[in-house]
Design a protein around this motif. Structure first.
Motif, PDB file in Angstrom:
ATOM      1  N   ASN A   1      24.176  31.274  53.769  1.00 35.26           N
ATOM      2  CA  ASN A   1      22.754  31.784  54.111  1.00 35.26           C
ATOM      3  C   ASN A   1      23.038  32.709  54.628  1.00 35.26           C
ATOM      4  O   ASN A   1      22.616  34.395  55.465  1.00 35.26           O
ATOM      5  CB  ASN A   1      21.820  31.517  55.307  1.00 35.26           C
ATOM      6  CG  ASN A   1      22.659  31.281  56.545  1.00 35.26           C
ATOM      7  OD1 ASN A   1      23.838  31.362  56.614  1.00 35.26           O
ATOM      8  ND2 ASN A   1      21.947  29.748  57.257  1.00 35.26           N
ATOM      9  N   ALA A   2      24.989  33.464  54.512  1.00 38.40           N
ATOM     10  CA  ALA A   2      25.337  34.716  54.661  1.00 38.40           C
ATOM     11  C   ALA A   2      25.262  35.575  56.511  1.00 38.40           C
ATOM     12  O   ALA A   2      25.000  36.436  57.098  1.00 38.40           O
ATOM     13  CB  ALA A   2      24.494  35.638  53.991  1.00 38.40           C
ATOM     14  N   VAL A   3      24.685  34.380  57.884  1.00 40.74           N
ATOM     15  CA  VAL A   3      24.154  34.786  59.047  1.00 40.74           C
ATOM     16  C   VAL A   3      25.334  34.107  60.080  1.00 40.74           C
ATOM     17  O   VAL A   3      24.792  34.396  60.955  1.00 40.74           O
ATOM     18  CB  VAL A   3      22.820  34.571  59.202  1.00 40.74           C
ATOM     19  CG1 VAL A   3      22.079  36.204  58.381  1.00 40.74           C
ATOM     20  CG2 VAL A   3      22.202  33.219  59.004  1.00 40.74           C
ATOM     21  N   SER A   4      26.689  33.444  58.931  1.00 43.08           N
ATOM     22  CA  SER A   4      27.397  32.177  60.102  1.00 43.08           C
ATOM     23  C   SER A   4      28.606  32.423  59.467  1.00 43.08           C
ATOM     24  O   SER A   4      28.682  32.621  58.302  1.00 43.08           O
ATOM     25  CB  SER A   4      26.564  31.049  60.537  1.00 43.08           C
ATOM     26  OG  SER A   4      26.595  30.896  59.929  1.00 43.08           O
ATOM     27  N   GLY A   5      29.838  31.732  59.857  1.00 42.08           N
ATOM     28  CA  GLY A   5      31.075  31.843  59.698  1.00 42.08           C
ATOM     29  C   GLY A   5      32.150  31.431  60.589  1.00 42.08           C
ATOM     30  O   GLY A   5      31.377  30.994  61.824  1.00 42.08           O
ATOM     31  N   HIS A   6      33.316  31.512  60.409  1.00 40.06           N
ATOM     32  CA  HIS A   6      33.994  31.032  61.190  1.00 40.06           C
ATOM     33  C   HIS A   6      35.627  30.724  60.328  1.00 40.06           C
ATOM     34  O   HIS A   6      35.863  31.288  59.706  1.00 40.06           O
ATOM     35  CB  HIS A   6      33.720  29.479  61.221  1.00 40.06           C
ATOM     36  CG  HIS A   6      34.359  28.977  60.152  1.00 40.06           C
ATOM     37  ND1 HIS A   6      33.464  28.300  58.680  1.00 40.06           N
ATOM     38  CD2 HIS A   6      35.334  27.940  59.943  1.00 40.06           C
ATOM     39  CE1 HIS A   6      34.350  27.642  57.850  1.00 40.06           C
ATOM     40  NE2 HIS A   6      35.485  27.658  58.045  1.00 40.06           N
ATOM     41  N   ILE A   7      36.572  30.940  61.970  1.00 39.91           N
ATOM     42  CA  ILE A   7      37.652  31.287  61.074  1.00 39.91           C
ATOM     43  C   ILE A   7      38.517  29.664  61.781  1.00 39.91           C
ATOM     44  O   ILE A   7      37.977  29.190  63.197  1.00 39.91           O
ATOM     45  CB  ILE A   7      38.881  32.591  61.604  1.00 39.91           C
ATOM     46  CG1 ILE A   7      38.073  32.485  62.878  1.00 39.91           C
ATOM     47  CG2 ILE A   7      37.959  33.068  60.596  1.00 39.91           C
ATOM     48  CD1 ILE A   7      39.638  33.134  63.888  1.00 39.91           C
ATOM     49  N   GLN A   8      39.604  28.823  61.429  1.00 40.25           N
ATOM     50  CA  GLN A   8      40.400  27.885  61.638  1.00 40.25           C
ATOM     51  C   GLN A   8      41.728  27.772  61.494  1.00 40.25           C
ATOM     52  O   GLN A   8      42.408  28.124  60.885  1.00 40.25           O
ATOM     53  CB  GLN A   8      39.549  26.779  61.078  1.00 40.25           C
ATOM     54  CG  GLN A   8      40.119  25.254  61.654  1.00 40.25           C
ATOM     55  CD  GLN A   8      39.887  24.279  61.393  1.00 40.25           C
ATOM     56  OE1 GLN A   8      38.204  24.213  60.573  1.00 40.25           O
ATOM     57  NE2 GLN A   8      40.695  22.775  61.373  1.00 40.25           N
TER      58      GLN A   8
ATOM     59  N   MET B   1      30.851  39.712  56.409  1.00 47.15           N
ATOM     60  CA  MET B   1      32.233  39.541  56.022  1.00 47.15           C
ATOM     61  C   MET B   1      32.779  40.504  57.198  1.00 47.15           C
ATOM     62  O   MET B   1      33.642  39.589  57.735  1.00 47.15           O
ATOM     63  CB  MET B   1      32.004  40.151  54.874  1.00 47.15           C
ATOM     64  CG  MET B   1      30.767  39.678  54.068  1.00 47.15           C
ATOM     65  SD  MET B   1      31.187  40.264  52.592  1.00 47.15           S
ATOM     66  CE  MET B   1      30.281  41.197  52.795  1.00 47.15           C
ATOM     67  N   GLY B   2      32.041  41.669  58.031  1.00 50.00           N
ATOM     68  CA  GLY B   2      33.246  42.309  58.383  1.00 50.00           C
ATOM     69  C   GLY B   2      33.554  41.546  59.994  1.00 50.00           C
ATOM     70  O   GLY B   2      34.687  41.898  60.211  1.00 50.00           O
ATOM     71  N   ILE B   3      32.369  41.189  60.683  1.00 53.56           N
ATOM     72  CA  ILE B   3      33.043  39.914  61.681  1.00 53.56           C
ATOM     73  C   ILE B   3      34.233  39.187  61.192  1.00 53.56           C
ATOM     74  O   ILE B   3      34.975  38.982  61.979  1.00 53.56           O
ATOM     75  CB  ILE B   3      31.226  39.633  61.828  1.00 53.56           C
ATOM     76  CG1 ILE B   3      30.542  40.786  62.723  1.00 53.56           C
ATOM     77  CG2 ILE B   3      31.323  38.676  63.542  1.00 53.56           C
ATOM     78  CD1 ILE B   3      29.594  40.380  63.061  1.00 53.56           C
ATOM     79  N   VAL B   4      33.887  38.337  60.653  1.00 50.60           N
ATOM     80  CA  VAL B   4      34.844  37.133  60.335  1.00 50.60           C
ATOM     81  C   VAL B   4      35.069  37.500  59.731  1.00 50.60           C
ATOM     82  O   VAL B   4      37.127  37.109  60.354  1.00 50.60           O
ATOM     83  CB  VAL B   4      33.956  36.538  59.101  1.00 50.60           C
ATOM     84  CG1 VAL B   4      35.323  35.286  58.548  1.00 50.60           C
ATOM     85  CG2 VAL B   4      32.801  35.243  59.863  1.00 50.60           C
ATOM     86  N   ALA B   5      36.037  38.467  59.153  1.00 48.25           N
ATOM     87  CA  ALA B   5      37.529  39.338  58.803  1.00 48.25           C
ATOM     88  C   ALA B   5      37.875  40.085  59.994  1.00 48.25           C
ATOM     89  O   ALA B   5      39.077  39.525  60.192  1.00 48.25           O
ATOM     90  CB  ALA B   5      37.193  40.362  57.390  1.00 48.25           C
ATOM     91  N   GLY B   6      37.306  40.558  61.089  1.00 45.54           N
ATOM     92  CA  GLY B   6      37.143  40.599  62.162  1.00 45.54           C
ATOM     93  C   GLY B   6      38.202  40.417  63.267  1.00 45.54           C
ATOM     94  O   GLY B   6      39.302  40.084  63.882  1.00 45.54           O
ATOM     95  N   PHE B   7      37.543  38.891  62.683  1.00 48.77           N
ATOM     96  CA  PHE B   7      37.645  37.336  63.731  1.00 48.77           C
ATOM     97  C   PHE B   7      39.384  36.933  62.897  1.00 48.77           C
ATOM     98  O   PHE B   7      40.635  36.971  64.311  1.00 48.77           O
ATOM     99  CB  PHE B   7      36.977  36.510  63.714  1.00 48.77           C
ATOM    100  CG  PHE B   7      36.266  36.600  65.046  1.00 48.77           C
ATOM    101  CD1 PHE B   7      36.028  38.253  66.257  1.00 48.77           C
ATOM    102  CD2 PHE B   7      35.024  35.547  64.252  1.00 48.77           C
ATOM    103  CE1 PHE B   7      35.087  37.649  65.859  1.00 48.77           C
ATOM    104  CE2 PHE B   7      33.978  36.172  64.914  1.00 48.77           C
ATOM    105  CZ  PHE B   7      33.578  37.282  66.354  1.00 48.77           C
ATOM    106  N   LEU B   8      39.516  36.910  61.613  1.00 55.40           N
ATOM    107  CA  LEU B   8      40.834  36.359  60.985  1.00 55.40           C
ATOM    108  C   LEU B   8      42.073  37.102  61.372  1.00 55.40           C
ATOM    109  O   LEU B   8      43.228  37.218  61.960  1.00 55.40           O
ATOM    110  CB  LEU B   8      40.471  36.989  59.391  1.00 55.40           C
ATOM    111  CG  LEU B   8      41.304  35.964  58.684  1.00 55.40           C
ATOM    112  CD1 LEU B   8      41.565  34.771  59.153  1.00 55.40           C
ATOM    113  CD2 LEU B   8      40.765  36.313  57.041  1.00 55.40           C
ATOM    114  N   VAL B   9      42.262  38.653  61.112  1.00 53.79           N
ATOM    115  CA  VAL B   9      42.833  39.580  61.627  1.00 53.79           C
ATOM    116  C   VAL B   9      43.364  39.656  62.556  1.00 53.79           C
ATOM    117  O   VAL B   9      45.160  39.884  63.216  1.00 53.79           O
ATOM    118  CB  VAL B   9      42.892  40.847  60.932  1.00 53.79           C
ATOM    119  CG1 VAL B   9      43.741  42.408  60.725  1.00 53.79           C
ATOM    120  CG2 VAL B   9      42.140  40.668  59.193  1.00 53.79           C
ATOM    121  N   GLN B  10      42.716  39.848  63.905  1.00 52.15           N
ATOM    122  CA  GLN B  10      43.023  39.593  65.201  1.00 52.15           C
ATOM    123  C   GLN B  10      43.626  38.859  65.799  1.00 52.15           C
ATOM    124  O   GLN B  10      44.606  38.604  66.297  1.00 52.15           O
ATOM    125  CB  GLN B  10      41.294  39.650  66.260  1.00 52.15           C
ATOM    126  CG  GLN B  10      41.856  40.500  67.276  1.00 52.15           C
ATOM    127  CD  GLN B  10      42.121  41.614  67.952  1.00 52.15           C
ATOM    128  OE1 GLN B  10      42.841  42.389  66.851  1.00 52.15           O
ATOM    129  NE2 GLN B  10      41.077  42.250  68.481  1.00 52.15           N
TER     130      GLN B  10
END
Length: 375
Positions: A190-197, A238-247
């Motif tokens: 639904n493109a309104v949630s994401g995660h990193i692990q 996508m930008g938020i999840v990518a930011g979490f990932l790179v940070q």
């Protein structure tokens, strides 16, 4: 029309032409504009930002999250990027923050390499345009991860930015086999949630330790795809999840802050769940179980905590008597009450002033005298 034409001609004359693109030195210095995070060093957050040039990152999947992730790492001055993908750029991908209409028809890895080299020519870009889940490509994928760094050794980190479980399981299998640390990321349908692990083989849960219901039920995920629907199609998510990932990638590489074991994002109520996932002793991946045994057999480092012996408040205080400020508790409670949403089970009575006390005493004496006269 003639005035407009003259204005355009004057603009052309006044604008200097650049005959060549300036290629900056690979040395990370204050004068290098490609050192986007030099401020971290200036403010004392990291002491070794120059080391960013020595690291190699493999990004698997150059789609909505992966392309933005690659761009952020490029702007941070990463030493080498290895990109894996087999899709081509389509006009439907223009909802991304990265690809451009004129790149339609190009392979995603080649289009990404073209853009990234223009952003920062100091970064070494290596591309592989194939499907990592195919048996024919499996060994090449393993060899690239184990020998693809700048010094010929294993990469420093693998970032999974794929959009299907099959590719995630392939990355998980390879990383468990070669004992490679990696980040898994994803955005919901639904493109309104994401995660990193963050996954460390043997120490944290791998992707197979707690398989998704679709995988555990042996359902072919291809049957779940809907025509005309593209997962992860919202550029903000996508930008938020990518930011979490790179940070978190930067925190891991440069050793500052705390790397998140799991960080989620729900845009509907701005909820950011975090948790720590332990490995499953009965994981179906044999290499995961092997890494767990190796971790269990590894000697544990015991950190000795020294506590200073408490000294008396007064050297000559034979009975151990000390004075306490009676207003201390009241002040601390007052500060807590200022926090929104916090309240006490019951309220303490407010202190009575000296004037109020005197008035009550005088009033009570008058009442007593009146009662005595009436007797």
């Amino acid at each position: 029309m003639s005035e407009l034409k003259n204005a355009v001609e004057n603009l052309k004359v006044s604008t200097p032409k650049r005959d060549k693109i300036e290629v900056m030195s690979s040395e990370v210095t204050d004068s290098n504009p490609y050192s986007r995070l030099m401020a971290l060093k200036r403010m004392g957050i990291v002491q070794n930002y120059e080391n960013i040039r020595t690291f190699t990152i493999a990004v698997v999947g150059v789609g909505g999250v992966g392309s933005v992730t690659a761009e952020m790492l490029t702007r941070c001055g990463i030493g080498k990027l290895i990109l894996f993908d087999y899709d081509k750029v389509e006009l439907a991908n223009m909802n991304r923050l990265f690809f451009q209409p004129h790149q339609s028809g190009l392979s995603k890895v080649n289009a990404a390499a073209e853009t990234l080299q223009a952003i920062n020519p100091d970064v070494t870009i290596e591309t592989h345009n194939y499907n990592i889940t195919l048996i024919d490509n499996f060994q090449h994928f393993v060899d690239t991860i184990t020998k693809g760094s700048l010094n010929g050794g294993p990469v420093d980190l693998v970032l999974s930015c794929v959009d299907n479980f099959e590719a995630r399981y392939t990355i998980n299998t390879v990383c468990n086999e070669i004992n490679q640390k990696w980040f898994e990321s994803g955005v919901s349908e639904n493109a309104v949630s994401g995660h990193i692990q963050f996954i460390i083989p043997g120490q944290t849960a791998c992707f197979a330790c707690a398989p998704p219901l679709v995988v555990a039920s042996s359902i072919d995920e291809k049957t779940l795809k809907k025509d005309g629907v593209c997962a992860a199609s919202l550029p903000t998510t996508m930008g938020i999840v990518a930011g979490f990932l790179v940070q978190n990638t930067l925190k891991f590489l440069l050793k500052f802050g705390e790397v998140s074991s799991y960080l989620g994002y729900n845009a509907l109520n701005d909820f950011f769940p975090t948790m720590s996932l332990k490995p499953n002793p009965n994981c179906e991946d044999i290499n995961c179980r092997l890494r767990q045994k190796e971790e269990a057999a590894r000697p544990k480092v015991v950190v000795e905590v020294r506590t200073e012996e408490e000294k008396p408040l007064h050297e000559e205080n034979e009975w151990g008597i000390s004075l306490i400020d009676e207003n201390e508790d009241a002040e601390s409670k007052l500060s807590i009450l200022e926090c929104k949403g916090i309240k006490y089970e019951y309220e303490a009575s407010s202190p009575i002033s000296e004037t109020e006390t005197t008035d009550k005493i005088e009033t009570s004496l008058d009442d007593l005298m009146a009662k005595m006269k009436s007797l």
